[in-house]
Design a protein around this motif. Structure first.
Motif, PDB file in Angstrom:
ATOM      1  N   ASN A   1       0.849  -1.186   0.000  1.00  0.00           N
ATOM      2  CA  ASN A   1       0.000   0.000   0.000  1.00  0.00           C
ATOM      3  C   ASN A   1       0.886   1.238   0.000  1.00  0.00           C
ATOM      4  OD1 ASN A   1      -1.563   2.179   1.977  1.00  0.00           O
ATOM      5  ND2 ASN A   1      -2.864   1.222   0.450  1.00  0.00           N
ATOM      6  N   PHE A   2       0.716   2.062  -1.025  1.00  0.00           N
ATOM      7  CA  PHE A   2       1.525   3.269  -1.163  1.00  0.00           C
ATOM      8  C   PHE A   2       0.820   4.418  -0.443  1.00  0.00           C
ATOM      9  CE2 PHE A   2       3.098   0.457  -4.300  1.00  0.00           C
ATOM     10  CZ  PHE A   2       4.403   0.817  -4.553  1.00  0.00           C
ATOM     11  N   SER A   3       1.097   4.526   0.844  1.00  0.00           N
ATOM     12  CA  SER A   3       0.543   5.616   1.637  1.00  0.00           C
ATOM     13  C   SER A   3       1.535   6.778   1.625  1.00  0.00           C
ATOM     14  CB  SER A   3       0.287   5.152   3.071  1.00  0.00           C
ATOM     15  OG  SER A   3       1.479   4.717   3.680  1.00  0.00           O
ATOM     16  N   PRO A   4       1.135   7.970   2.055  1.00  0.00           N
ATOM     17  CA  PRO A   4       2.038   9.127   2.019  1.00  0.00           C
ATOM     18  C   PRO A   4       3.348   8.854   2.750  1.00  0.00           C
ATOM     19  CG  PRO A   4      -0.210   9.836   2.455  1.00  0.00           C
ATOM     20  CD  PRO A   4      -0.229   8.344   2.501  1.00  0.00           C
ATOM     21  N   ASN A   5       4.446   9.108   2.060  1.00  0.00           N
ATOM     22  CA  ASN A   5       5.796   9.052   2.622  1.00  0.00           C
ATOM     23  C   ASN A   5       6.337   7.659   2.899  1.00  0.00           C
ATOM     24  OD1 ASN A   5       5.794  11.948   2.738  1.00  0.00           O
ATOM     25  ND2 ASN A   5       4.659  11.816   4.663  1.00  0.00           N
TER      26      ASN A   5
ATOM     27  N   VAL B   1      -4.495  -9.862   4.389  1.00  0.00           N
ATOM     28  CA  VAL B   1      -4.263  -9.953   2.951  1.00  0.00           C
ATOM     29  C   VAL B   1      -4.396  -8.613   2.241  1.00  0.00           C
ATOM     30  CG1 VAL B   1      -4.938 -12.371   2.794  1.00  0.00           C
ATOM     31  CG2 VAL B   1      -6.690 -10.607   2.547  1.00  0.00           C
ATOM     32  N   LYS B   2      -4.851  -7.581   2.956  1.00  0.00           N
ATOM     33  CA  LYS B   2      -5.030  -6.274   2.332  1.00  0.00           C
ATOM     34  C   LYS B   2      -4.864  -5.177   3.381  1.00  0.00           C
ATOM     35  CE  LYS B   2      -6.264  -3.344  -0.961  1.00  0.00           C
ATOM     36  NZ  LYS B   2      -5.489  -3.172  -2.216  1.00  0.00           N
ATOM     37  N   ILE B   3      -4.092  -4.133   3.025  1.00  0.00           N
ATOM     38  CA  ILE B   3      -3.950  -2.958   3.879  1.00  0.00           C
ATOM     39  C   ILE B   3      -4.318  -1.735   3.048  1.00  0.00           C
ATOM     40  CG2 ILE B   3      -1.466  -2.914   3.356  1.00  0.00           C
ATOM     41  CD1 ILE B   3      -3.019  -1.664   6.635  1.00  0.00           C
ATOM     42  N   ASN B   4      -5.152  -0.877   3.579  1.00  0.00           N
ATOM     43  CA  ASN B   4      -5.582   0.330   2.883  1.00  0.00           C
ATOM     44  C   ASN B   4      -5.477   1.512   3.839  1.00  0.00           C
ATOM     45  OD1 ASN B   4      -6.619   1.770   0.673  1.00  0.00           O
ATOM     46  ND2 ASN B   4      -8.114   0.171   0.216  1.00  0.00           N
TER      47      ASN B   4
ATOM     48  N   TYR C   1      -5.916   3.337   9.024  1.00  0.00           N
ATOM     49  CA  TYR C   1      -5.631   2.182   8.175  1.00  0.00           C
ATOM     50  C   TYR C   1      -6.752   1.149   8.269  1.00  0.00           C
ATOM     51  CZ  TYR C   1      -1.040   4.260   7.879  1.00  0.00           C
ATOM     52  OH  TYR C   1      -0.009   5.137   7.651  1.00  0.00           O
ATOM     53  N   ILE C   2      -7.024   0.518   7.139  1.00  0.00           N
ATOM     54  CA  ILE C   2      -8.057  -0.516   7.050  1.00  0.00           C
ATOM     55  C   ILE C   2      -7.352  -1.840   6.794  1.00  0.00           C
ATOM     56  CG2 ILE C   2     -10.176  -1.246   5.894  1.00  0.00           C
ATOM     57  CD1 ILE C   2     -10.157   1.760   4.754  1.00  0.00           C
TER      58      ILE C   2
ATOM     59  N   ASN D   1      -8.955 -17.696   9.057  1.00  0.00           N
ATOM     60  CA  ASN D   1      -9.434 -19.006   8.631  1.00  0.00           C
ATOM     61  C   ASN D   1     -10.776 -19.249   9.297  1.00  0.00           C
ATOM     62  OD1 ASN D   1      -9.357 -21.503   7.318  1.00  0.00           O
ATOM     63  ND2 ASN D   1      -8.456 -22.509   9.098  1.00  0.00           N
ATOM     64  N   LEU D   2     -10.765 -19.670  10.541  1.00  0.00           N
ATOM     65  CA  LEU D   2     -12.003 -19.699  11.323  1.00  0.00           C
ATOM     66  C   LEU D   2     -12.202 -18.386  12.072  1.00  0.00           C
ATOM     67  CD1 LEU D   2     -11.816 -23.281  12.852  1.00  0.00           C
ATOM     68  CD2 LEU D   2     -13.101 -22.531  10.858  1.00  0.00           C
ATOM     69  N   VAL D   3     -11.104 -17.676  12.293  1.00  0.00           N
ATOM     70  CA  VAL D   3     -11.165 -16.365  12.944  1.00  0.00           C
ATOM     71  C   VAL D   3     -10.587 -15.332  11.997  1.00  0.00           C
ATOM     72  CG1 VAL D   3     -11.064 -17.302  15.271  1.00  0.00           C
ATOM     73  CG2 VAL D   3      -8.941 -16.791  14.061  1.00  0.00           C
ATOM     74  N   GLY D   4     -11.033 -14.115  12.101  1.00  0.00           N
ATOM     75  CA  GLY D   4     -10.594 -13.031  11.233  1.00  0.00           C
ATOM     76  C   GLY D   4     -11.601 -11.903  11.303  1.00  0.00           C
ATOM     77  N   ASP D   5     -11.276 -10.764  10.680  1.00  0.00           N
ATOM     78  CA  ASP D   5     -12.219  -9.650  10.705  1.00  0.00           C
ATOM     79  C   ASP D   5     -11.792  -8.573   9.714  1.00  0.00           C
ATOM     80  OD1 ASP D   5     -10.457  -7.576  11.988  1.00  0.00           O
ATOM     81  OD2 ASP D   5     -10.637  -8.837  13.763  1.00  0.00           O
ATOM     82  N   LEU D   6     -12.681  -7.625   9.507  1.00  0.00           N
ATOM     83  CA  LEU D   6     -12.397  -6.380   8.797  1.00  0.00           C
ATOM     84  C   LEU D   6     -12.461  -5.268   9.828  1.00  0.00           C
ATOM     85  CD1 LEU D   6     -11.997  -4.761   6.134  1.00  0.00           C
ATOM     86  CD2 LEU D   6     -14.489  -4.560   6.036  1.00  0.00           C
ATOM     87  N   SER D   7     -11.401  -4.488   9.923  1.00  0.00           N
ATOM     88  CA  SER D   7     -11.356  -3.447  10.949  1.00  0.00           C
ATOM     89  C   SER D   7     -10.589  -2.240  10.433  1.00  0.00           C
ATOM     90  CB  SER D   7     -10.696  -3.973  12.223  1.00  0.00           C
ATOM     91  OG  SER D   7      -9.384  -4.450  11.948  1.00  0.00           O
ATOM     92  N   TRP D   8     -10.752  -1.115  11.119  1.00  0.00           N
ATOM     93  CA  TRP D   8      -9.929   0.047  10.815  1.00  0.00           C
ATOM     94  C   TRP D   8      -9.231   0.509  12.078  1.00  0.00           C
ATOM     95  CZ3 TRP D   8     -10.791   5.281  12.389  1.00  0.00           C
ATOM     96  CH2 TRP D   8     -12.004   5.533  13.035  1.00  0.00           C
ATOM     97  N   MET D   9      -7.997   0.953  11.879  1.00  0.00           N
ATOM     98  CA  MET D   9      -7.142   1.341  12.986  1.00  0.00           C
ATOM     99  C   MET D   9      -7.099   2.863  13.055  1.00  0.00           C
ATOM    100  SD  MET D   9      -6.368  -1.731  13.860  1.00  0.00           S
ATOM    101  CE  MET D   9      -5.064  -1.538  15.072  1.00  0.00           C
ATOM    102  N   GLU D  10      -7.708   3.401  14.095  1.00  0.00           N
ATOM    103  CA  GLU D  10      -7.755   4.854  14.271  1.00  0.00           C
ATOM    104  C   GLU D  10      -6.407   5.367  14.764  1.00  0.00           C
ATOM    105  OE1 GLU D  10     -10.133   8.305  16.830  1.00  0.00           O
ATOM    106  OE2 GLU D  10     -10.598   6.160  17.140  1.00  0.00           O
TER     107      GLU D  10
END
Length: 539
Positions: A217-221, A268-271, A283-284, A290-299
């Motif tokens: 992920n090409f974030s600033p800097n 598998v993905k950082i945004n 960041y998202i 596999n059996l555990v996991g989630d979609l979250s954002w880091m404030e």
């Protein structure tokens, strides 16, 4: 049933794609063979039992995901592959002399201590699937013949050396246009190596990494590097991480010694985006798990501190796209999930870190979702969805007629209707661009499965002929490339034309084979027209 079908994969996942290991496929096929004797001894069921089984399946499965119809798989796949993996989630460890295996790297509390339904009801669910499923799946039908040549691209292979092997598994590829001259970034999923090449395919640097790189992920800097963990195989460990990395103008890689985020469940993905409007980058993270996991954002709380906010506490988070959908100045999030509840969601940003969730598309678990992208395909000002499915790394490794590439058109209110389908066995990704410079979207696709059975599907280029008619082209015969597993598009040499880099997923079960294939191939665009940046026009 999707979480029972898909959460027990013996494979591994990459970017907006999911990798499958040799061990997984061998194990799956051997399990099927071993179970054939029990498959032939299934007792007959009455019409009433079958009807009751349908009702029970709707009751116990549909609360988690879309109800899979029996017609989606063969009788054998249901009985020897899928249902034994579903049983443990209803509390069964065996049934009719079949042992029902369950994951051993999660707490036993994840599974019911005792069956939640009695054995008669379970037998009725089995009866519905077995008696209503076909003996064989229908074959895929392509309305237009595939031409085995690429009039628009020249195939370029990497130099000899460590780029070739009897096993060549690429975890990530990227055409980096943020620097001049442009360059290639390649992740070797077996050797855990990160390679930087120039636009002439010359290696600038090669660096060992902590684990297979599955996203950049090409974030600033800085560049954020997402590693899935210590291994690509499916597991419930939390050893994935995201690190910052710098690549200097000479291509030398300098990773940070300390991860930005760690102890992640197979990310598998950082945004990135300023999601709460406080002028700090958030960041998202898609933790497929596999059996555990989630979609979250880091404030971003400042001074290197972050607070986690859950968007969806389910495994299978595969990809995210940030877009201001309603043009209110706040970034919204599109997200794709696989691993059971195969879906695409839209998270509308309500401000102050709050989001409204809308499920815009949903698919049966056997579809095996692999990627999606937003593109205004009909150029009406609203984002449409390009969707692919074809992950066969579960317990039903058979050809499925519904695997392939789909186009869903937006009605202007973020309701989507299927407009086009092109069948591709094991389709893993699709990229829509104006590759030939004629003002409309063409589509490049890759497939990881069935590989040597139908190698022409490893890469298919769909040239847009107008009115949703496409002419398919495949790699020329003799191209040493069997399994497309990751792909990126971009203008490598700065000539104004869109090229493609495709990562290989090659392996063979023949231990005596000496055949080698490259880690990646480059498709150089040789059209005389410059590509029209329709994607930028549609933002």
């Amino acid at each position: 049933m999707g979480k029972w079908i898909k959460r027990h994969k013996k494979g591994f996942i990459i970017t907006v794609i999911i990798l499958v290991t040799v061990v997984a496929i061998i194990y799956t096929f051997s399990t099927s063979v071993i179970s054939k004797n029990s498959f032939n001894k299934i007792p007959e069921a009455s019409t009433a039992d079958i009807k009751d089984g349908k009702m029970l399946a709707s009751q116990y499965c549909q609360s988690c995901h879309m109800l899979p119809e029996p017609s989606l798989l063969t009788k054998e796949m249901w009985y020897t592959g899928v249902l034994p993996r579903m049983g443990p989630f209803l509390g069964f460890t065996s049934f009719r002399k079949q042992i029902y295996a369950r994951a051993n790297d999660v707490s036993s509390a994840y599974f019911p201590v005792k069956p939640v339904i009695d054995s008669v009801k379970w037998s009725h669910i089995i009866a519905w699937y077995i008696n209503r499923a076909p003996d064989r799946m229908p074959e895929q039908k392509k309305s237009v013949a595939v031409i085995k040549k690429l009039p628009l691209f020249d195939v370029e292979l990497p130099p000899s050396g460590f780029f070739y092997g009897t096993i060549s598994i690429t975890s990530y590829v990227k055409i980096d246009t943020t620097v001049t001259p442009h360059r290639l970034l390649v992740g070797d999923g077996i050797a855990n190596r990160f390679v930087v090449l120039n636009d002439r395919l010359q290696t600038l640097s090669s660096s060992r990494v902590a684990g297979p790189i599955v996203d950049l992920n090409f974030s600033p800097n800085s560049i954020l590097v997402c590693s899935i963990g210590n291994t690509m195989e499916a597991n419930n460990l939390h050893n994935g991480q995201v690190r910052q990395v710098k690549i200097n103008p000479e291509g030398k890689i300098a990773p940070d010694t300390k991860p930005l985020f760690n102890k992640l469940a197979r990310p598998v993905k950082i945004n990135h985006a300023d999601l709460n409007g406080d002028s700090k980058m958030d960041y998202i993270i898609s933790q497929f798990g596999n059996l555990v996991g989630d979609l979250s954002w880091m404030e971003n709380k400042g001074k290197g501190k972050y607070q986690k906010h859950l968007l969806r506490e389910k495994p299978g988070a595969l990809n995210t796209i940030v877009q201001d959908v309603n043009h209110d100045g706040k970034p919204d999030i599109w997200a794709q999930f696989a691993q059971g509840d195969e879906s695409i969601f839209l998270y509308m940003n309500k401000g102050q870190g709050k989001f409204d969730e809308k499920q815009v598309l949903r698919f049966p678990p056997s579809y095996g979702s692999t990627s999606f992208d937003l593109i205004d395909f009909n150029q009406d000002g609203f984002p449409d969805i390009i969707y692919t499915c074809g992950d066969n790394g579960d317990y039903s490794p058979i050809l499925k007629p519904y695997h392939g590439m789909y186009i869903f058109i937006n009605d202007g209110k973020n309701n989507f209707k299927q407009k086009y389908f092109y069948p591709i066995n094991g389709c893993y990704k699709a990229i829509a661009r104006d590759f030939d410079g004629d003002g409309d979207f063409d589509i490049a696709t890759i497939s990881f499965f069935p590989s040597d059975a139908q190698p022409e599907e490893a890469f298919i280029y769909l040239e847009n002929k107008g009115n949703f008619n496409f002419q398919p082209y495949a790699l020329p015969d003799g191209t040493p490339f069997q399994k497309g597993i990751t792909m990126d598009a971009g203008d490598l040499n700065g000539g104004g034309k869109t090229d493609l880099i495709i990562g290989n997923g090659y392996y063979t079960s023949d231990s005596t084979s000496t055949h080698k294939e490259p880690l990646f191939i480059l498709l150089k665009n040789k059209t005389i027209k410059r590509s029209i940046n329709l994607s930028a026009q549609n933002k």
